[in-house]
Write a protein that holds these residues in place. Structure first.
Motif, short mmCIF file in Angstrom:
data_model
loop_
_atom_site.label_atom_id
_atom_site.label_comp_id
_atom_site.label_asym_id
_atom_site.label_seq_id
_atom_site.Cartn_x
_atom_site.Cartn_y
_atom_site.Cartn_z
N PRO A 1 15.16 113.98 -27.88
CA PRO A 1 13.59 113.63 -28.46
C PRO A 1 13.77 113.92 -29.96
O PRO A 1 14.12 114.83 -30.55
N LEU A 2 13.13 112.98 -30.55
CA LEU A 2 12.84 112.87 -31.92
C LEU A 2 11.49 113.33 -32.08
O LEU A 2 10.68 112.89 -32.74
N THR A 3 11.53 114.82 -32.38
CA THR A 3 10.20 115.28 -32.52
C THR A 3 9.96 115.99 -33.87
O THR A 3 9.24 116.72 -34.30
N SER A 4 11.32 116.21 -34.59
CA SER A 4 11.25 116.78 -35.99
C SER A 4 12.22 115.97 -36.86
O SER A 4 12.59 115.14 -36.51
N TRP A 5 12.26 116.53 -38.00
CA TRP A 5 13.22 115.55 -39.01
C TRP A 5 14.46 115.68 -38.43
O TRP A 5 15.08 116.40 -38.15
N THR A 6 15.05 114.33 -38.27
CA THR A 6 16.29 114.30 -38.01
C THR A 6 17.05 112.98 -38.97
O THR A 6 16.57 112.26 -39.20
N HIS A 7 18.52 113.58 -39.41
CA HIS A 7 19.43 112.71 -40.10
C HIS A 7 20.05 111.88 -38.97
O HIS A 7 20.69 112.20 -37.98
N LEU A 8 19.74 110.43 -39.23
CA LEU A 8 20.74 109.29 -38.54
C LEU A 8 21.45 108.75 -39.67
O LEU A 8 21.22 108.50 -40.75
N SER A 9 22.87 108.56 -39.02
CA SER A 9 23.81 107.87 -39.77
C SER A 9 24.60 106.90 -39.07
O SER A 9 25.01 107.31 -37.79
N VAL A 10 24.85 105.68 -39.15
CA VAL A 10 25.73 104.88 -38.84
C VAL A 10 26.78 104.34 -39.50
O VAL A 10 26.45 103.92 -40.74
N VAL A 11 28.04 104.36 -39.12
CA VAL A 11 29.22 104.11 -40.09
C VAL A 11 29.99 102.79 -39.43
O VAL A 11 30.34 103.07 -38.35
N TYR A 12 29.89 101.88 -40.29
CA TYR A 12 30.90 100.92 -39.67
C TYR A 12 31.96 100.67 -40.97
O TYR A 12 31.92 100.79 -42.10
N GLY B 1 22.89 90.17 -41.40
CA GLY B 1 22.69 91.17 -42.26
C GLY B 1 23.33 92.56 -41.57
O GLY B 1 24.18 92.47 -40.99
N PHE B 2 22.29 93.46 -41.68
CA PHE B 2 22.66 94.56 -40.94
C PHE B 2 21.20 95.22 -40.68
O PHE B 2 20.20 95.16 -41.21
N ASP B 3 21.18 96.30 -39.57
CA ASP B 3 20.08 96.87 -39.13
C ASP B 3 20.33 98.49 -38.83
O ASP B 3 21.37 98.79 -38.14
N LEU B 4 19.45 99.18 -38.71
CA LEU B 4 19.60 100.36 -37.95
C LEU B 4 18.04 100.77 -37.65
O LEU B 4 17.20 100.52 -38.23
N ALA B 5 18.01 100.95 -36.22
CA ALA B 5 16.72 101.02 -35.47
C ALA B 5 16.81 102.07 -34.35
O ALA B 5 17.90 102.49 -33.96
N ILE B 6 15.60 102.67 -34.35
CA ILE B 6 15.20 103.58 -33.07
C ILE B 6 14.68 102.73 -31.94
O ILE B 6 13.44 101.81 -32.31
N THR B 7 15.17 102.66 -30.77
CA THR B 7 14.70 101.82 -29.73
C THR B 7 14.37 102.58 -28.43
O THR B 7 14.31 103.65 -28.59
N ASP B 8 13.90 101.90 -27.50
CA ASP B 8 13.56 102.14 -26.10
C ASP B 8 12.63 103.38 -26.08
O ASP B 8 12.86 104.45 -25.63
N SER B 9 11.47 103.44 -26.81
CA SER B 9 10.53 104.54 -26.73
C SER B 9 11.03 105.53 -27.39
O SER B 9 10.94 106.79 -26.90
N LEU B 10 11.90 105.72 -28.43
CA LEU B 10 12.29 106.58 -29.27
C LEU B 10 13.54 107.42 -28.56
O LEU B 10 13.65 108.43 -29.02
N SER B 11 14.20 106.77 -27.60
CA SER B 11 15.30 107.52 -26.78
C SER B 11 16.62 107.13 -27.44
O SER B 11 17.46 107.55 -26.88
N SER B 12 16.59 106.05 -28.16
CA SER B 12 18.07 105.63 -28.43
C SER B 12 17.91 105.02 -30.03
O SER B 12 17.00 104.57 -30.46
N ILE B 13 19.35 105.23 -30.54
CA ILE B 13 19.34 104.43 -32.06
C ILE B 13 20.33 103.41 -31.78
O ILE B 13 21.26 103.30 -30.94
N SER B 14 20.03 102.36 -32.27
CA SER B 14 20.81 101.08 -32.34
C SER B 14 21.18 100.66 -33.69
O SER B 14 20.40 100.96 -34.75
N ALA B 15 22.28 100.07 -33.93
CA ALA B 15 22.64 99.50 -35.36
C ALA B 15 23.31 98.06 -35.22
O ALA B 15 24.35 98.06 -34.12
N SER B 16 23.56 97.27 -36.09
CA SER B 16 24.48 95.93 -36.23
C SER B 16 24.97 95.49 -37.46
O SER B 16 23.98 96.02 -38.39
#
Length: 181
Positions: A95-106, A63-78
């Motif tokens: 550091p994700l300490t406030s509202w953050t917009h994440l987007s992954v485009v394939y 399928g597909f996924d969007l995740a925050i990994t490594d103690s909130l220090s990276s974003i990953s997707a597949s």
């Protein structure tokens, strides 16, 4: 749902797949987006969204996924593209300490990570391949392993341009419904 959702690291929301609701089969791309505000590190991978079985999560995702990994220090997707091949990307994030917009485009031949509308990691592939989604009707899961607030989770049936990602971040979602999955 109509408002932001709170997650506590051990909760998630599942949206059942009726067979066509999350259909991306054969599309040349997809875009995954969300606004997130982590409140703490849950100590595990934090899935913003996951279209697969989180109980069987391994290298054979279909399928597909969007995740925050490594103690909130990276974003990953597949994204699964068929024949046992998954295309993945990861990128460090501030550091994700406030509202953050994440987007992954394939987009078939490339995958890009955007944070607050800014390209953080491009990844080209040698050949273009369409999205291939598992026929097993796994639900779309939001927030599995995440501790914080998630809002405006969106999956589009095409790979957005950098300008479209920025526009989506700054514009109400009701303006983009035509290709919303």
């Amino acid at each position: 749902v109509g408002s932001a959702m709170y997650f506590y690291g051990n909760t998630a929301v599942e949206f059942a797949d009726s067979g066509s609701t999350f259909s991306l089969e054969g599309n040349t791309g997809l875009t995954m987006e969300a606004w997130v505000k982590p409140l703490s590190d849950s100590g595990q991978d934090s899935y913003i969204l996951l279209k697969d079985s989180y109980t069987q999560k391994d290298e054979y995702i279909k399928g597909f996924d969007l995740a925050i990994t490594d103690s909130l220090s990276s974003i990953s997707a597949s994204v699964y593209v068929g024949a046992g091949e998954t295309r993945s990307i990861s990128a460090p994030v501030p550091p994700l300490t406030s509202w953050t917009h994440l987007s992954v485009v394939y987009a078939g031949a490339e995958m890009n990570v955007y944070v607050n509308g800014e390209l953080k990691a491009p990844k080209p592939f040698s050949e273009s391949k369409p999205v291939h989604v598992s026929p097993y009707s796994h639900p779309l899961t939001v927030g599995y392993g995440f501790s914080g607030i998630i809002d405006e989770v969106k999956v589009f049936s095409y790979g957005k341009s950098a300008g479209q990602v920025l526009e989506s971040m700054n514009c109400p979602s009701f303006l983009e419904k035509e290709k919303l999955v």
